[in-house]
Design an enzyme around this catalytic site. Structure first.
Site, short mmCIF file in Angstrom:
data_model
loop_
_atom_site.label_atom_id
_atom_site.label_comp_id
_atom_site.label_asym_id
_atom_site.label_seq_id
_atom_site.Cartn_x
_atom_site.Cartn_y
_atom_site.Cartn_z
N GLU A 164 -21.00 69.95 -49.48
CA GLU A 164 -20.46 70.72 -50.73
C GLU A 164 -21.57 71.27 -51.24
O GLU A 164 -23.11 70.78 -51.00
CB GLU A 164 -20.10 69.72 -51.89
CG GLU A 164 -18.74 69.03 -51.55
CD GLU A 164 -17.61 69.91 -51.34
OE1 GLU A 164 -17.54 71.16 -51.77
OE2 GLU A 164 -16.51 69.42 -50.79
N TYR A 174 -21.21 73.16 -40.43
CA TYR A 174 -19.71 73.30 -40.17
C TYR A 174 -19.28 73.88 -38.80
O TYR A 174 -18.23 73.79 -38.27
CB TYR A 174 -19.26 74.61 -41.06
CG TYR A 174 -19.28 73.93 -42.69
CD1 TYR A 174 -17.77 73.49 -43.03
CD2 TYR A 174 -20.16 73.71 -43.31
CE1 TYR A 174 -17.53 73.23 -44.27
CE2 TYR A 174 -20.06 73.17 -44.63
CZ TYR A 174 -18.77 72.83 -45.38
OH TYR A 174 -18.47 72.54 -46.53
N VAL A 180 -9.15 85.93 -46.60
CA VAL A 180 -8.06 84.53 -46.98
C VAL A 180 -8.92 84.01 -48.04
O VAL A 180 -10.20 83.48 -47.78
CB VAL A 180 -7.94 83.87 -45.93
CG1 VAL A 180 -7.18 82.70 -46.31
CG2 VAL A 180 -7.23 84.58 -44.46
N SER A 213 -8.29 81.32 -51.83
CA SER A 213 -7.53 80.48 -52.57
C SER A 213 -8.20 80.48 -54.00
O SER A 213 -7.48 80.55 -54.81
CB SER A 213 -7.13 79.16 -51.85
OG SER A 213 -6.23 79.44 -50.76
N ARG A 256 -18.56 87.35 -55.18
CA ARG A 256 -17.69 87.71 -54.00
C ARG A 256 -16.20 88.47 -54.55
O ARG A 256 -15.86 89.56 -53.88
CB ARG A 256 -17.15 86.66 -53.04
CG ARG A 256 -16.21 85.66 -53.72
CD ARG A 256 -15.90 84.59 -52.78
NE ARG A 256 -14.98 83.54 -53.41
CZ ARG A 256 -14.35 82.48 -52.69
NH1 ARG A 256 -14.56 82.49 -51.50
NH2 ARG A 256 -13.62 81.73 -53.20
N ASN A 284 -17.80 80.79 -51.36
CA ASN A 284 -17.58 80.45 -52.93
C ASN A 284 -18.88 80.14 -53.68
O ASN A 284 -18.74 79.88 -54.90
CB ASN A 284 -16.55 80.03 -53.12
CG ASN A 284 -16.70 78.30 -52.38
OD1 ASN A 284 -17.67 77.78 -52.20
ND2 ASN A 284 -15.58 77.41 -52.31
N LYS A 339 -15.62 79.91 -42.65
CA LYS A 339 -15.40 81.17 -43.08
C LYS A 339 -15.94 82.29 -42.01
O LYS A 339 -15.31 82.91 -41.63
CB LYS A 339 -15.53 81.82 -44.54
CG LYS A 339 -14.80 80.78 -45.57
CD LYS A 339 -15.59 81.27 -46.98
CE LYS A 339 -14.78 80.23 -47.98
NZ LYS A 339 -14.92 79.05 -47.89
#
Length: 340
Positions: A108, A139, A165, A167, A175, A219, A229
């Site tokens: 995180e 990642y 994409v 959420s 952003r 994010n 991403k």
């Protein structure tokens, strides 16, 4: 003088949590044992068989999740998310074997990390996406192709300029501001829960493949924080990533050259949008962003087990006496927080 010396020796033996790990134990040819104290997000996986050899080709690495075997572990790994959620987050009530190292693990960004100030002088290792962690678990990463791919390996079904994409849309995020400015100049097709156009796992990459560019907008803005991403959505989806996240140098350290477009390279979002329009209209220049695929491919990391195995592969080169005086400061990039 003798009295002072005796006091210092007493303090050394009575406060093992403050003095960090001792020299690595002589394992006498046995496996290095890594104990995961709590499965991340309470999603256990099988540890049957020789997991590290089968999944990562790493020999001599034994993964455990049974807390009853605490005394046998060379490394005990604590996932950050569970530190705030579990009643017995750390086993302070158990005698810590000499030489055992405690590792803090998280993928995180700092903004989503629990307050760590209570864990000063506890942890000996960091396991994180950051390149300066003791054990780096990204990642995704590049790996050489076994056989070269065609130089023109570009999806041929491009029908839309830009897609995104998302959420977790919050107007305060940088952003979100860039997106609003961008769509005023060039069409942006938005998917995800925020747009009420969710994509199934099977539809995600085929949908992205139809776009010339993908907004790989993180994010959170933090050192080395480059997530799926980029690695999955953009690279595996076959769209050129437009990235917003850590500084350009962090992307250059891990991503192929001329494979992405960084927002910070432009003086305005309008300038960026015009550049994307020009690039999409010039097939020769656009294809250059896929030339890296001839010799390289993306390896995704979505399973915690290979990440734990990475501890074994890097264990021998790690400092033997490191202790993080302030893990909180290290995570939040405040001050150097480790000593050896």
């Amino acid at each position: 003088m003798l009295f002072l010396l005796l006091c210092l020796l007493s303090l050394w033996f009575l406060l093992p949590w403050l003095r960090g790990p001792q020299a690595a134990p002589d394992r006498g040819g046995r496996n290095l044992t890594v104990l995961l104290w709590s499965w991340p997000f309470n999603k256990p996986l099988s540890l049957e068989g020789d997991v590290c050899w089968d999944m990562s080709g790493i020999p001599g690495c034994r993964l455990l999740s049974q807390r009853s075997l605490f005394s046998t572990a060379d490394v005990v790994v604590f996932h950050s998310n569970e530190l705030e959620k579990q009643r017995r987050a750390l086993p302070f009530d158990l005698p810590r074997p000499q030489g055992q190292r405690w590792a803090w693990m998280s993928l995180e960004a700092p903004a989503a990390t629990p307050d760590l100030r209570r864990y000063s002088n506890v942890f000996n290792m960091t396991v994180s996406y950051r390149r300066d962690a003791d054990v780096t678990i990204p990642y995704g990463q590049l790996q050489p192709r076994e056989t070269a791919a065609p130089t023109d390996a570009v999806p041929a079904n491009k029908t839309f300029p830009v897609c995104w994409v998302v959420s977790n849309y919050q107007t305060r995020h940088r952003r979100s501001k860039v997106f609003q400015e961008l769509k005023a100049v060039i069409p942006v097709q938005v998917y995800g829960r925020w747009s009420r156009k969710p994509l199934s796992a099977g539809a995600l990459l085929p949908t992205i493949s139809r776009c010339y560019f993908y907004l790989a907008f993180e994010n959170a803005i933090s050192k080395d924080y480059i997530t799926e991403k980029l690695w999955r959505n953009a690279y595996l989806g076959g769209a050129v990533p437009v990235v917003l996240g850590p500084p350009l140098k962090d992307y250059q350290a891990v991503a192929p050259p001329r494979s992405f477009i960084h927002v910070d390279n432009f003086t305005s979002t309008r300038e960026l949008a015009l550049h994307l329009r020009q690039l999409a209209a010039d097939q020769r220049r656009y294809r250059e962003y896929f030339s890296w695929r001839r010799d390289w491919e993306v390896k995704l990391f979505t399973d915690w087990r290979p990440r734990l195995c990475a501890i074994c592969s890097q264990f021998s080169r790690l400092p033997q006496h490191r202790v993080y005086a302030s893990l909180h400061d290290w995570v939040h990039l405040l001050t150097p927080a480790a000593s050896c």
